[in-house]
Design a protein around this motif. Structure first.
Motif, short mmCIF file in Angstrom:
data_model
loop_
_atom_site.label_atom_id
_atom_site.label_comp_id
_atom_site.label_asym_id
_atom_site.label_seq_id
_atom_site.Cartn_x
_atom_site.Cartn_y
_atom_site.Cartn_z
N GLU A 262 26.14 -56.11 0.63
CA GLU A 262 24.80 -56.16 0.05
C GLU A 262 24.13 -54.79 0.08
OE1 GLU A 262 23.02 -59.22 2.35
OE2 GLU A 262 24.01 -60.85 1.25
N ARG A 263 24.34 -54.04 1.18
CA ARG A 263 23.79 -52.69 1.24
C ARG A 263 24.42 -51.79 0.18
NH1 ARG A 263 23.62 -53.81 6.76
NH2 ARG A 263 25.73 -53.01 7.11
N THR A 265 25.59 -52.78 -2.67
CA THR A 265 25.02 -53.18 -3.96
C THR A 265 23.63 -52.58 -4.16
OG1 THR A 265 26.24 -55.27 -3.88
CG2 THR A 265 24.39 -55.16 -5.39
N GLU A 266 22.82 -52.59 -3.10
CA GLU A 266 21.47 -52.04 -3.19
C GLU A 266 21.51 -50.54 -3.48
OE1 GLU A 266 17.57 -51.87 -3.57
OE2 GLU A 266 18.73 -53.72 -3.30
N LEU A 267 22.43 -49.83 -2.84
CA LEU A 267 22.55 -48.40 -3.09
C LEU A 267 23.03 -48.12 -4.51
CD1 LEU A 267 24.04 -47.21 0.30
CD2 LEU A 267 21.85 -46.50 -0.67
N ARG A 269 22.46 -50.04 -7.06
CA ARG A 269 21.31 -50.33 -7.92
C ARG A 269 20.31 -49.17 -7.88
NH1 ARG A 269 20.12 -54.93 -5.90
NH2 ARG A 269 21.28 -56.18 -7.41
N SER A 270 20.11 -48.59 -6.72
CA SER A 270 19.21 -47.44 -6.61
C SER A 270 19.73 -46.26 -7.42
CB SER A 270 19.05 -47.04 -5.14
OG SER A 270 18.47 -48.07 -4.38
N GLU A 273 18.97 -46.68 -11.01
CA GLU A 273 17.58 -46.39 -11.34
C GLU A 273 17.29 -44.90 -11.24
OE1 GLU A 273 15.67 -48.83 -8.49
OE2 GLU A 273 15.98 -50.70 -9.61
N ALA A 283 26.04 -44.18 -2.35
CA ALA A 283 26.60 -45.43 -2.87
C ALA A 283 28.11 -45.46 -2.73
CB ALA A 283 26.19 -45.61 -4.33
N SER A 286 29.02 -45.93 0.91
CA SER A 286 28.75 -47.30 1.35
C SER A 286 29.79 -48.28 0.83
CB SER A 286 27.35 -47.72 0.90
OG SER A 286 27.05 -49.02 1.33
N ASP A 510 22.56 -60.70 -4.19
CA ASP A 510 22.38 -59.27 -4.48
C ASP A 510 22.94 -58.88 -5.85
OD1 ASP A 510 24.85 -59.96 -3.30
OD2 ASP A 510 25.29 -57.85 -2.90
#
Length: 626
Positions: A262-263, A265-267, A269-270, A273, A283, A286, A510
């Motif tokens: 999940e971390r 995935t969040e990275l 996604r960041s 953006e 990313a 991770s 996520d």
């Protein structure tokens, strides 16, 4: 995704992680074919009109110098001592993975394959010495003891049944065998040992456990340490290929943790953006760290070792100039006969005998994981000696004796798989009740599923007393799960009373924003007796899972939409979905779809043919134990 009209259906997780034995063995048949082709090419080259070019080419010197330090080796020696260290690294990695995650995580199961390996080394050596005692070839006993890991596993995939236990047993035996053979090389075929260099190698090796604290430098630091260990071992006089196996055996394996995924995935996604170099690096790091270093190394190295390094070794070492004189000498040579008898007879007899000793209760023995006929077939396959045997032969012999030894090694590598094929064909002809009685005496299957199926709670299709149960952890928004759903329906229609199917939730919030609510909607529909109807609709419309869509599906099913909407608003079934997620975490599940067949994790493709084979195998195993 389809291949030749057949749905393959691998999740990204399954493609990258694989299984304790599957990823290591998936290319074995192809690797064995390439290895055989390389050996034949070596023979053709050595017997061409230019036989001298074979030896002169592989004797070419390779020199690397840094200041006053110069490393100079022949091309053949570079392959044997340098590239083959990577092959033994991969062998060690897979053994470690099996110890951490596979059948060998139950440590009592290590006993019998270890004893089998020791017996499979001791008896061949004894037979070789009995045949060649007092002769000039007696000192080459080490060439008659080692199983070729790559070729033996490849041969087993060709001549044996598709049983994972056979492969796990042979892999474990081969690793112990390789370790024993490398120790023999180190102590019996090393003329001079530099204790200072050996101490330096051990000191560098001791630093590997500290790499967990290296952070972002872990990969480069591990590579530098590995190179340092290899160089120190080379300088010590001990064959440095042992460093590869040792490093592989200390490189840990673990299932990915959903929190790490999940971390990652969040990275990612960041980064989408804000595509900056910093976020790109974070990313990527991770994503990599979510996978164990064991898996990452196997993924990178296995194709190279199977299709480049081991075939190159065969090309460098299997060339023999055949002539009438050599064949005449080999027929009566104690070296050739000793090696053939050691591998073809000594290996299987030593393995079976030592395994029998390991099962004796008076000696604290345990049940074997294989039937005795299966053990005999696996022992015959283990008589395929090639890689390490040729390594030792090159150290122990020279001139005509070396050619005679190579001929014996090649002959045994042909005869042993044929013997194994014969044994497995005989086993297949045995009456089913006899095979079942043999299976009853083996150790039980290790169960990977943490929470047993509860018909009062779980969602079940098929007969409740079916002999085989498939449990699936799935996500209604996961496209791979959507592709698997019709396959499950086809299995249920085809296998009928033999199969029970259980659906459990694992919404990956996520990456699939509507998955959690879809899972709760299925439970809300289930409270009104329409779980499977809603299940089918959700998979049929994976791109339309908003709140309005869910309400429309409930209305189409004739549910009480007021109650349905209120229960979703209150999130009444979130705890029920959370229980499934918790059981998935406890079972080491981090991706969807993940299947368990009679409590055992299914690894590999989930097309109709593969899952049908898994169900039938589980059915046979269950019938044998009832």
């Amino acid at each position: 995704m389809t291949s030749a009209g057949k749905q393959v259906g691998h999740t990204a997780w399954a493609r990258n992680l694989g299984a304790p034995v599957r990823d290591f063995l998936r290319a074995e048949t192809g690797g064995a074919v390439v290895l055989l082709a390389a050996a034949l090419a070596a023979l053709a080259w050595a017997n061409s009109p230019w036989p001298g070019s074979y030896e002169s080419f592989w004797a070419t010197k390779l020199t690397i110098g840094v200041g006053d330090h110069v490393l100079s080796v022949g091309l053949r020696e570079g392959v044997n001592k340098g590239l083959m260290a990577l092959f033994f690294l991969v062998v060690g990695l897979e053994a470690k993975r099996e110890l951490d995650l596979g059948d060998l995580r139950e440590r009592t199961r290590i006993r019998i394959p270890v004893l089998a390996a020791l017996g499979g080394m001791a008896l061949p050596v004894a037979l070789y010495l009995a045949i060649s005692a007092g002769g000039p070839g007696a000192g080459g006993w080490g060439a008659a003891m080692s199983t070729d890991t790559a070729l033996a596993l490849g041969a087993l995939s060709l001549v044996g049944p598709p049983a994972a236990r056979l492969r796990v047993f042979l892999l474990t035996l081969a690793v112990v065998d390789d370790l024993g053979a490398l120790l023999v090389i180190a102590f019996a075929y090393t003329e001079h040992v530099s204790l200072v260099a050996l101490a330096a190698a051990l000191a560098l090796f001791a630093l590997f456990p500290l790499l967990r604290f290296a952070g972002t430098w872990r990969g480069p630091a591990a590579a530098l340490l590995g190179i340092g260990v290899w160089l120190a071992m080379f300088d010590s006089g001990v064959d440095p290929v042992v460093s590869g196996l040792a490093i592989g055996l200390v490189t840990g394996a673990y299932w990915p943790v959903r929190g790490d995924l999940e971390r990652a995935t969040e990275l990612a996604r960041s980064f989408r953006e804000q595509p900056t170099p910093e976020l790109a690096y974070s990313a990527r790091r991770s994503l990599a760290s979510a996978i164990s270093p064991n898996e990452r190394l196997q993924y990178r190295l296995h194709p190279w070792t199977s299709f480049v390094i081991v075939p190159m070794f065969a090309l460098a070492n299997a060339g023999i100039h055949l002539d009438v004189g050599l064949l005449r000498d080999a027929i009566t040579s104690p070296v050739t006969l000793g090696i053939v008898v050691a591998y073809v007879a000594g290996k299987p007899l030593g393995i079976v005998t030592a395994s029998w000793v390991g099962t004796r209760r008076a000696l604290g023995g345990t049940r074997p994981t294989l039937t005795w006929p299966g053990l005999a077939g696996t022992g015959a396959v283990a008589g395929t000696g090639f890689t390490v045997s040729l390594l030792i032969a090159g150290l122990a012999f020279s001139g005509g004796l070396l050619d005679q030894a190579k001929l014996g090694i090649l002959g045994a590598s042909v005869i042993s798989p044929l013997l194994a094929w014969t044994v497995f064909r005989i086993i297949a002809l045995l009456p089913a009740p006899m095979r079942a009685r043999q299976f009853e005496r083996t150790a039980g299957q290790i169960v990977d599923l943490s929470d047993d199926v509860n018909p009062e709670r779980d969602h079940v299709r098929g007969k409740t007393d079916a002999t085989v149960t498939i449990v699936e952890y799935a996500d209604f928004e996961c496209p791979y799960c959507g592709r698997a759903e019709p396959i499950i329906r086809e299995l249920l229609a085809t296998l009928g009373d033999d199969l029970r199917y259980v659906f459990r939730h694992l919404p990956l919030g996520d990456v699939h924003p509507h998955a959690q609510m879809a899972a709760e909607a299925a439970e809300a529909a289930g409270a009104q007796g329409a779980f499977w109807e809603m299940h089918n609709l959700l998979f049929a419309h994976q791109d339309a899972l908003t709140g309005a869509d869910l309400g429309r599906y409930a209305e189409g099913l004739g549910l009480d939409t007021g109650r349905f909407g209120e229960e979703l608003r209150r999130r009444l079934y979130a705890p029920r979905v959370g229980e499934d997620v918790a059981s998935a975490d406890a079972s080491g599940v981090s991706g969807t779809p993940t299947f368990f067949v009679n409590g055992r994790r299914h690894r590999g493709a989930y097309d109709v043919a593969t899952l049908t084979a898994a169900v039938r195998s589980a059915r046979v195993a269950t019938a044998a134990r009832t």
